[in-house]
Write a protein that holds these residues in place. Structure first.
Motif, PDB file in Angstrom:
ATOM      1  N   VAL A  33      28.731  61.150  63.372  1.00 37.86           N
ATOM      2  CA  VAL A  33      28.659  60.067  64.353  1.00 37.86           C
ATOM      3  C   VAL A  33      30.064  59.713  64.832  1.00 37.86           C
ATOM      4  CG1 VAL A  33      26.519  59.138  63.382  1.00 37.86           C
ATOM      5  CG2 VAL A  33      28.718  58.271  62.569  1.00 37.86           C
ATOM      6  N   GLY A  34      30.137  59.040  65.993  1.00 39.95           N
ATOM      7  CA  GLY A  34      31.428  58.750  66.595  1.00 39.95           C
ATOM      8  C   GLY A  34      31.840  57.290  66.593  1.00 39.95           C
ATOM      9  N   THR A  35      30.961  56.393  66.105  1.00 36.16           N
ATOM     10  CA  THR A  35      31.325  54.972  66.053  1.00 36.16           C
ATOM     11  C   THR A  35      30.902  54.368  64.723  1.00 36.16           C
ATOM     12  OG1 THR A  35      29.218  54.126  66.935  1.00 36.16           O
ATOM     13  CG2 THR A  35      30.923  54.737  68.549  1.00 36.16           C
ATOM     14  N   GLY A  36      31.529  53.253  64.390  1.00 36.37           N
ATOM     15  CA  GLY A  36      31.174  52.558  63.160  1.00 36.37           C
ATOM     16  C   GLY A  36      29.740  52.062  63.154  1.00 36.37           C
ATOM     17  N   GLU A  37      29.261  51.624  64.327  1.00 36.77           N
ATOM     18  CA  GLU A  37      27.908  51.083  64.428  1.00 36.77           C
ATOM     19  C   GLU A  37      26.834  52.121  64.124  1.00 36.77           C
ATOM     20  OE1 GLU A  37      30.307  50.478  66.585  1.00 36.77           O
ATOM     21  OE2 GLU A  37      30.497  48.302  66.559  1.00 36.77           O
ATOM     22  N   GLU A  38      27.162  53.393  64.301  1.00 32.55           N
ATOM     23  CA  GLU A  38      26.174  54.458  64.080  1.00 32.55           C
ATOM     24  C   GLU A  38      26.060  54.875  62.616  1.00 32.55           C
ATOM     25  OE1 GLU A  38      26.191  57.461  67.674  1.00 32.55           O
ATOM     26  OE2 GLU A  38      28.260  56.912  67.174  1.00 32.55           O
ATOM     27  N   VAL A  39      27.015  54.455  61.784  1.00 31.74           N
ATOM     28  CA  VAL A  39      27.058  54.961  60.405  1.00 31.74           C
ATOM     29  C   VAL A  39      25.843  54.530  59.588  1.00 31.74           C
ATOM     30  CG1 VAL A  39      28.313  54.881  58.214  1.00 31.74           C
ATOM     31  CG2 VAL A  39      29.570  55.220  60.349  1.00 31.74           C
ATOM     32  N   LEU A  40      25.563  53.230  59.539  1.00 37.95           N
ATOM     33  CA  LEU A  40      24.458  52.764  58.681  1.00 37.95           C
ATOM     34  C   LEU A  40      23.103  53.345  59.085  1.00 37.95           C
ATOM     35  CD1 LEU A  40      25.232  49.052  57.727  1.00 37.95           C
ATOM     36  CD2 LEU A  40      25.297  51.078  56.297  1.00 37.95           C
ATOM     37  N   PRO A  41      22.741  53.328  60.381  1.00 42.81           N
ATOM     38  CA  PRO A  41      21.454  53.953  60.733  1.00 42.81           C
ATOM     39  C   PRO A  41      21.389  55.433  60.346  1.00 42.81           C
ATOM     40  CG  PRO A  41      22.250  52.594  62.546  1.00 42.81           C
ATOM     41  CD  PRO A  41      23.351  52.664  61.537  1.00 42.81           C
ATOM     42  N   ALA A  42      22.490  56.164  60.584  1.00 41.08           N
ATOM     43  CA  ALA A  42      22.512  57.591  60.232  1.00 41.08           C
ATOM     44  C   ALA A  42      22.435  57.779  58.720  1.00 41.08           C
ATOM     45  CB  ALA A  42      23.776  58.250  60.783  1.00 41.08           C
ATOM     46  N   GLY A  62      36.256  51.689  60.191  1.00 37.33           N
ATOM     47  CA  GLY A  62      35.773  52.380  59.001  1.00 37.33           C
ATOM     48  C   GLY A  62      35.861  51.571  57.724  1.00 37.33           C
ATOM     49  N   LEU A  63      36.841  50.682  57.630  1.00 35.71           N
ATOM     50  CA  LEU A  63      36.986  49.863  56.424  1.00 35.71           C
ATOM     51  C   LEU A  63      35.837  48.864  56.312  1.00 35.71           C
ATOM     52  CD1 LEU A  63      40.823  49.320  56.805  1.00 35.71           C
ATOM     53  CD2 LEU A  63      39.699  50.772  55.110  1.00 35.71           C
ATOM     54  N   THR A  64      35.447  48.281  57.436  1.00 32.35           N
ATOM     55  CA  THR A  64      34.311  47.360  57.452  1.00 32.35           C
ATOM     56  C   THR A  64      33.022  48.109  57.147  1.00 32.35           C
ATOM     57  OG1 THR A  64      35.449  46.003  59.090  1.00 32.35           O
ATOM     58  CG2 THR A  64      33.088  45.645  58.865  1.00 32.35           C
ATOM     59  N   VAL A  65      32.894  49.301  57.717  1.00 29.83           N
ATOM     60  CA  VAL A  65      31.702  50.132  57.488  1.00 29.83           C
ATOM     61  C   VAL A  65      31.607  50.533  56.010  1.00 29.83           C
ATOM     62  CG1 VAL A  65      30.628  52.369  57.997  1.00 29.83           C
ATOM     63  CG2 VAL A  65      31.585  50.996  59.838  1.00 29.83           C
ATOM     64  N   ALA A  66      32.737  50.819  55.385  1.00 25.81           N
ATOM     65  CA  ALA A  66      32.737  51.218  53.974  1.00 25.81           C
ATOM     66  C   ALA A  66      32.109  50.132  53.104  1.00 25.81           C
ATOM     67  CB  ALA A  66      34.156  51.518  53.508  1.00 25.81           C
ATOM     68  N   ALA A  67      32.477  48.880  53.354  1.00 22.89           N
ATOM     69  CA  ALA A  67      31.923  47.766  52.583  1.00 22.89           C
ATOM     70  C   ALA A  67      30.425  47.612  52.850  1.00 22.89           C
ATOM     71  CB  ALA A  67      32.666  46.476  52.914  1.00 22.89           C
ATOM     72  N   ALA A  68      30.021  47.747  54.113  1.00 27.48           N
ATOM     73  CA  ALA A  68      28.605  47.624  54.462  1.00 27.48           C
ATOM     74  C   ALA A  68      27.793  48.751  53.841  1.00 27.48           C
ATOM     75  CB  ALA A  68      28.442  47.617  55.982  1.00 27.48           C
ATOM     76  N   LEU A  69      28.357  49.943  53.828  1.00 28.83           N
ATOM     77  CA  LEU A  69      27.677  51.106  53.251  1.00 28.83           C
ATOM     78  C   LEU A  69      27.518  50.943  51.740  1.00 28.83           C
ATOM     79  CD1 LEU A  69      26.489  53.741  54.265  1.00 28.83           C
ATOM     80  CD2 LEU A  69      28.729  54.799  54.025  1.00 28.83           C
ATOM     81  N   ARG A  70      28.546  50.399  51.103  1.00 32.51           N
ATOM     82  CA  ARG A  70      28.471  50.156  49.658  1.00 32.51           C
ATOM     83  C   ARG A  70      27.296  49.233  49.336  1.00 32.51           C
ATOM     84  NH1 ARG A  70      33.182  46.535  47.970  1.00 32.51           N
ATOM     85  NH2 ARG A  70      31.909  45.173  49.256  1.00 32.51           N
ATOM     86  N   ASP A  71      27.087  48.207  50.172  1.00 35.60           N
ATOM     87  CA  ASP A  71      25.997  47.253  49.928  1.00 35.60           C
ATOM     88  C   ASP A  71      24.635  47.844  50.278  1.00 35.60           C
ATOM     89  OD1 ASP A  71      27.946  45.442  49.166  1.00 35.60           O
ATOM     90  OD2 ASP A  71      28.025  44.452  51.128  1.00 35.60           O
ATOM     91  N   ALA A  72      24.578  48.608  51.381  1.00 32.95           N
ATOM     92  CA  ALA A  72      23.294  49.134  51.845  1.00 32.95           C
ATOM     93  C   ALA A  72      22.824  50.355  51.062  1.00 32.95           C
ATOM     94  CB  ALA A  72      23.388  49.472  53.337  1.00 32.95           C
ATOM     95  N   LEU A  73      23.760  51.237  50.715  1.00 36.31           N
ATOM     96  CA  LEU A  73      23.430  52.479  49.999  1.00 36.31           C
ATOM     97  C   LEU A  73      24.426  52.691  48.867  1.00 36.31           C
ATOM     98  CD1 LEU A  73      22.765  54.847  53.045  1.00 36.31           C
ATOM     99  CD2 LEU A  73      21.051  54.066  51.427  1.00 36.31           C
TER     100      LEU A  73
END
Length: 201
Positions: A33-42, A62-73
């Protein structure tokens, strides 16, 4: 197979990383994916074992996404992969739960090895960057000072920043003054430069 999700805003870089990792017999790129917003759905759709995230992406970084990913998955391990090996980025990545931090100019085999090591439960860090992060210390800026300085780095005026962040002009000036003081700078531009160099923005 180690299932990998790639997130990088530069299509050529993302394609090159996917092609390179595709040559590894035990690694499969399941999403890119090419944006941070696409990471969690993918990530929810493909359930990767490891997410390889760029630090600087449009929208959500990416740093914000990393924290969100840790919580979601929580089973998905994160490796930050960036052009900018800055101590502040490293510190923030580790605080966000990343298990690895590599720079893009590392040898290709290093990246594949980092993915394998992180997947096996280890941490992968650049020793020089880790040492620099201890030397430079923690980010002295508050979240609001960081937001104001980030807006200033993009050329926004005090009035623009005040309107965007729903603050008064005086409050914006106070935050800018505090940021200048905390970075030991003499001007707003110098404070931005110091903060960017250290990865605090």
């Amino acid at each position: 197979m180690i299932r990998v999700l790639l997130a990088d805003d530069q299509a050529l870089v993302r394609g090159a990383l996917a092609a390179m990792l595709g040559l590894e017999r035990d690694i499969e790129v399941v999403a890119d994916v090419g944006t941070g917003e696409e990471v969690l759905p993918a990530a929810r759709r493909t359930r990767p074992d490891v997410a390889l995230l760029d630090v600087q992406m449009p929208g959500t970084d990416g740093l914000t996404v990393a924290a969100a990913l840790r919580d979601a998955l929580p089973t998905c391990r994160v490796v930050m992969c960036t052009t900018f090996g800055r101590p502040g980025y490293y510190t923030r990545a580790m605080a966000a739960g990343a298990a690895g931090f590599v720079v893009k100019d590392a040898p290709p085999e290093h990246l594949a090895d980092a993915i394998r090591r992180v997947h096996s439960g280890l941490r992968v860090v650049d020793p020089v960057l880790a040492a620099q992060s201890r030397t430079s210390g923690p980010n002295p800026l508050t979240e609001r000072e960081r937001e104001v300085l980030q807006a200033a780095s993009e050329g926004a005026t005090v009035a623009d920043i005040a309107a965007a962040l729903h603050l008064s002009g005086g409050t914006v000036r106070n935050h800018l003054s505090a940021a200048i003081s905390k970075t030991n700078a003499t001007t707003r531009a110098e404070a931005v430069h110091i903060a960017e160099r250290n990865g605090w923005l």
